[in-house]
Design an enzyme around this catalytic site. Structure first.
Site, short mmCIF file in Angstrom:
data_model
loop_
_atom_site.label_atom_id
_atom_site.label_comp_id
_atom_site.label_asym_id
_atom_site.label_seq_id
_atom_site.Cartn_x
_atom_site.Cartn_y
_atom_site.Cartn_z
N LYS A 1 0.83 -1.22 0.00
CA LYS A 1 0.00 0.00 0.00
C LYS A 1 0.86 1.26 0.00
CE LYS A 1 -4.38 -1.24 0.03
NZ LYS A 1 -5.14 -1.67 1.17
N GLY A 2 2.14 1.11 0.26
CA GLY A 2 3.03 2.28 0.31
C GLY A 2 3.36 2.77 -1.09
N MET A 3 4.09 3.88 -1.15
CA MET A 3 4.41 4.47 -2.45
C MET A 3 5.26 3.51 -3.29
SD MET A 3 6.30 8.06 -3.38
CE MET A 3 7.87 7.71 -2.61
N SER B 1 17.86 3.03 2.22
CA SER B 1 17.71 4.45 1.97
C SER B 1 19.08 5.09 1.88
CB SER B 1 16.93 5.07 3.13
OG SER B 1 17.12 6.46 3.14
N SER B 2 19.17 6.19 1.13
CA SER B 2 20.47 6.86 1.00
C SER B 2 20.92 7.50 2.32
CB SER B 2 20.42 7.91 -0.10
OG SER B 2 19.40 8.86 0.17
N CYS B 3 20.01 7.60 3.31
CA CYS B 3 20.43 8.21 4.58
C CYS B 3 21.29 7.26 5.42
CB CYS B 3 19.23 8.71 5.38
SG CYS B 3 18.22 7.39 6.02
N TYR C 1 16.27 5.88 11.96
CA TYR C 1 15.86 5.25 10.71
C TYR C 1 17.08 4.68 9.99
CZ TYR C 1 13.74 4.88 6.05
OH TYR C 1 13.29 4.42 4.83
N LYS D 1 17.97 0.76 9.00
CA LYS D 1 18.24 0.32 7.63
C LYS D 1 19.63 -0.31 7.52
CE LYS D 1 14.38 1.30 5.57
NZ LYS D 1 13.58 0.22 4.97
N PRO E 1 17.79 3.10 -2.43
CA PRO E 1 17.29 4.16 -3.30
C PRO E 1 17.59 5.54 -2.75
CG PRO E 1 15.47 3.03 -2.21
CD PRO E 1 16.74 2.41 -1.70
N THR E 2 17.74 6.48 -3.65
CA THR E 2 17.87 7.88 -3.30
C THR E 2 16.50 8.42 -2.87
OG1 THR E 2 18.87 9.90 -4.12
CG2 THR E 2 17.41 8.74 -5.64
N ASN E 3 16.35 9.73 -2.69
CA ASN E 3 15.04 10.29 -2.29
C ASN E 3 14.01 10.00 -3.39
OD1 ASN E 3 16.81 11.51 -0.40
ND2 ASN E 3 15.36 13.18 -0.10
N HIS F 1 7.93 13.87 2.88
CA HIS F 1 9.23 14.26 2.33
C HIS F 1 9.05 15.56 1.53
CE1 HIS F 1 10.07 9.93 3.02
NE2 HIS F 1 11.24 10.42 3.38
O1 GFB Z 1 12.67 15.15 2.03
P1 GFB Z 1 13.15 15.52 3.38
O2 GFB Z 1 12.14 15.60 4.45
O3 GFB Z 1 14.23 14.49 3.85
O4 GFB Z 1 13.87 16.96 3.30
P2 GFB Z 1 15.81 14.28 3.86
C1 GFB Z 1 14.79 17.28 2.32
C2 GFB Z 1 15.23 18.73 2.44
O5 GFB Z 1 14.12 19.57 2.07
C3 GFB Z 1 15.63 19.17 3.84
C4 GFB Z 1 13.94 20.58 3.04
O6 GFB Z 1 16.71 20.05 3.75
C5 GFB Z 1 14.40 19.92 4.34
O7 GFB Z 1 14.68 20.88 5.33
N1 GFB Z 1 12.56 21.04 3.02
C6 GFB Z 1 12.14 22.29 2.67
C7 GFB Z 1 11.46 20.34 3.36
N2 GFB Z 1 10.83 22.42 2.79
C8 GFB Z 1 10.36 21.21 3.22
C9 GFB Z 1 9.06 20.73 3.52
O8 GFB Z 1 8.06 21.44 3.44
N3 GFB Z 1 8.97 19.44 3.92
C10 GFB Z 1 10.07 18.62 4.00
N4 GFB Z 1 9.91 17.34 4.40
N5 GFB Z 1 11.32 19.07 3.76
C11 GFB Z 1 15.02 12.04 4.74
C12 GFB Z 1 15.19 11.24 5.98
O9 GFB Z 1 15.91 13.07 4.82
O10 GFB Z 1 15.34 11.32 3.59
C13 GFB Z 1 14.56 9.93 5.86
O11 GFB Z 1 14.69 11.96 7.08
C14 GFB Z 1 14.77 9.27 4.53
O12 GFB Z 1 15.08 9.14 6.88
C15 GFB Z 1 14.61 10.22 3.37
O13 GFB Z 1 16.05 8.69 4.46
C16 GFB Z 1 14.97 9.61 2.05
O14 GFB Z 1 16.31 13.98 2.49
O15 GFB Z 1 16.51 15.41 4.53
#
Ligand code: GFB
Length: 306
Positions: free
Chosen positions: A21-23, A115-117, A144, A148, A171-173, A187
């Site tokens: 059910k996830g993305m 995850s890339s993190c 997290y 992983k 995977p990357t973001n 995200h």
């Molecule tokens: O996608 P995101 O939440 O995750 O944020 P990460 C990416 C960047 O976008 C950060 C900025 O620098 C956020 O500060 N950003 C700006 C925002 N505006 C927004 C907003 O409205 N919402 C969000 N969410 N971010 C995640 C990890 O890190 O990456 C997870 O926390 C996972 O564990 C995922 O690995 C792939 O890329 O920073």
């Protein structure tokens, strides 16, 4: 035999997509519809994946031969920072239950999604798989990331101790249809699409978290699903393998691009009281490319589809 000849076939196999059910799970279902296999799924209300005994029972009853481990508790930077127990504990439990079940019922092949993190906060870019465990993690998503990393190590341990063909893809973001658009838990890409739409409706500004200077690499989720199928068919190794698009963009430029796609040039405001997270996270996906896989959906097109 060429590099592109499959080493494993899904034909006629019972394939369980855990987390359908996830993305990512729903993209895997879309992609698997064109493979000659039987797809198994189970609703969350019928099976709690954190319950090892229940997972073992379900797997013994349904006997999957292939598992895509897309089930995980996921969220953006703030969700990770606010609820670290959920991200660490739930992912450890889900992974342990599914891996244990897979070994117990003799699953032929399992793909674990990371995850890339998992990579250090400060590390040379683009990030090769060898960077794993060479430095400190980004604190906002340490729980997290550690879950992983443990999943990768567990897959490697199952290979070594029991000869299981368990592989790990990083995977990357990711982004795409079926993403979480909740403003706190999501995200960045889903959040920006929603914020841009709302700015268009109200005529107000588009506020982004942090400074806007971090750079991220984005991959459309159907490309990720396609890469997972490719890896299932072409990859068998204890080293995790990166899955990226090869293109990165700053969050500020991303906000502008989303605005263009949505058709509204809002004023963009930054908020440096909120975290930036890792400054850059561009994966080196050369190993995946050498297996004959490339992404097909460009960022602008993927945003429009989403
Ligand atoms: O996608 P995101 O939440 O995750 O944020 P990460 C990416 C960047 O976008 C950060 C900025 O620098 C956020 O500060 N950003 C700006 C925002 N505006 C927004 C907003 O409205 N919402 C969000 N969410 N971010 C995640 C990890 O890190 O990456 C997870 O926390 C996972 O564990 C995922 O690995 C792939 O890329 O920073």
């Amino acid at each position: 035999m060429t590099l592109r000849d499959p080493i494993y076939s899904l034909a006629g196999k019972r394939v369980w997509v855990a987390g359908h059910k996830g993305m990512v799970g729903s993209a895997l279902l879309r992609r698997l519809a064109s493979e000659p296999c039987e797809v198994l799924t189970v609703e969350r209300s019928e099976l709690d994946l954190t319950d090892q005994r229940a997972v073992l029972g379900w797997m013994h009853n349904h006997r999957p031969q292939v598992v895509f481990m897309a089930a995980a508790r996921v969220g953006g930077i703030r969700a990770n920072a606010l609820r670290p127990v959920d991200f660490l504990r739930d992912n450890l439990l889900i992974q342990t239950a599914v891996f244990t079940g897979a070994e117990s019922v003799g699953v032929e092949k399992l793909l674990f999604l990371g995850s890339s993190c998992i990579y250090p906060k400060h590390t040379p870019q683009p990030i090769p798989e060898q960077a794993l465990l060479t430095g400190a993690l980004e604190p906002t998503n340490e729980g997290y990331a550690l879950a992983k990393i443990t999943g990768i190590t567990l897959a490697q341990a199952y290979r070594r101790q029991f000869g299981c063909d368990f592989i790990s893809a990083m995977p990357t973001n990711l982004y795409g249809p079926g993403d979480n658009f909740d403003l706190v838990g999501s995200h960045v890409l889903a959040a920006l699409i929603r914020k841009a739409h709302e700015a268009k409706q109200t005529g107000g500004p588009l506020e982004i978290w942090g400074t806007g200077s971090p750079r991220r690499e984005f991959l459309y989720v159907d490309d990720c699903a396609d890469a997972c199928i490719h890896l299932m068919q072409h990859y068998s190794d204890d080293m995790p393998i990166n899955v990226g698009s090869g293109e990165e963009i700053s969050i500020l430029d991303l906000a502008r691009l989303v605005g263009e796609v949505v058709g509204w040039r809002a004023e963009i405001l930054t908020d440096s009281t909120l975290p930036d997270g890792t400054p850059r996270k561009l994966l080196d996906s050369a190993r995946l490319r050498s297996l004959g896989w490339t992404p097909t959906v460009a960022l602008r097109e993927g945003i429009a589809r989403t």
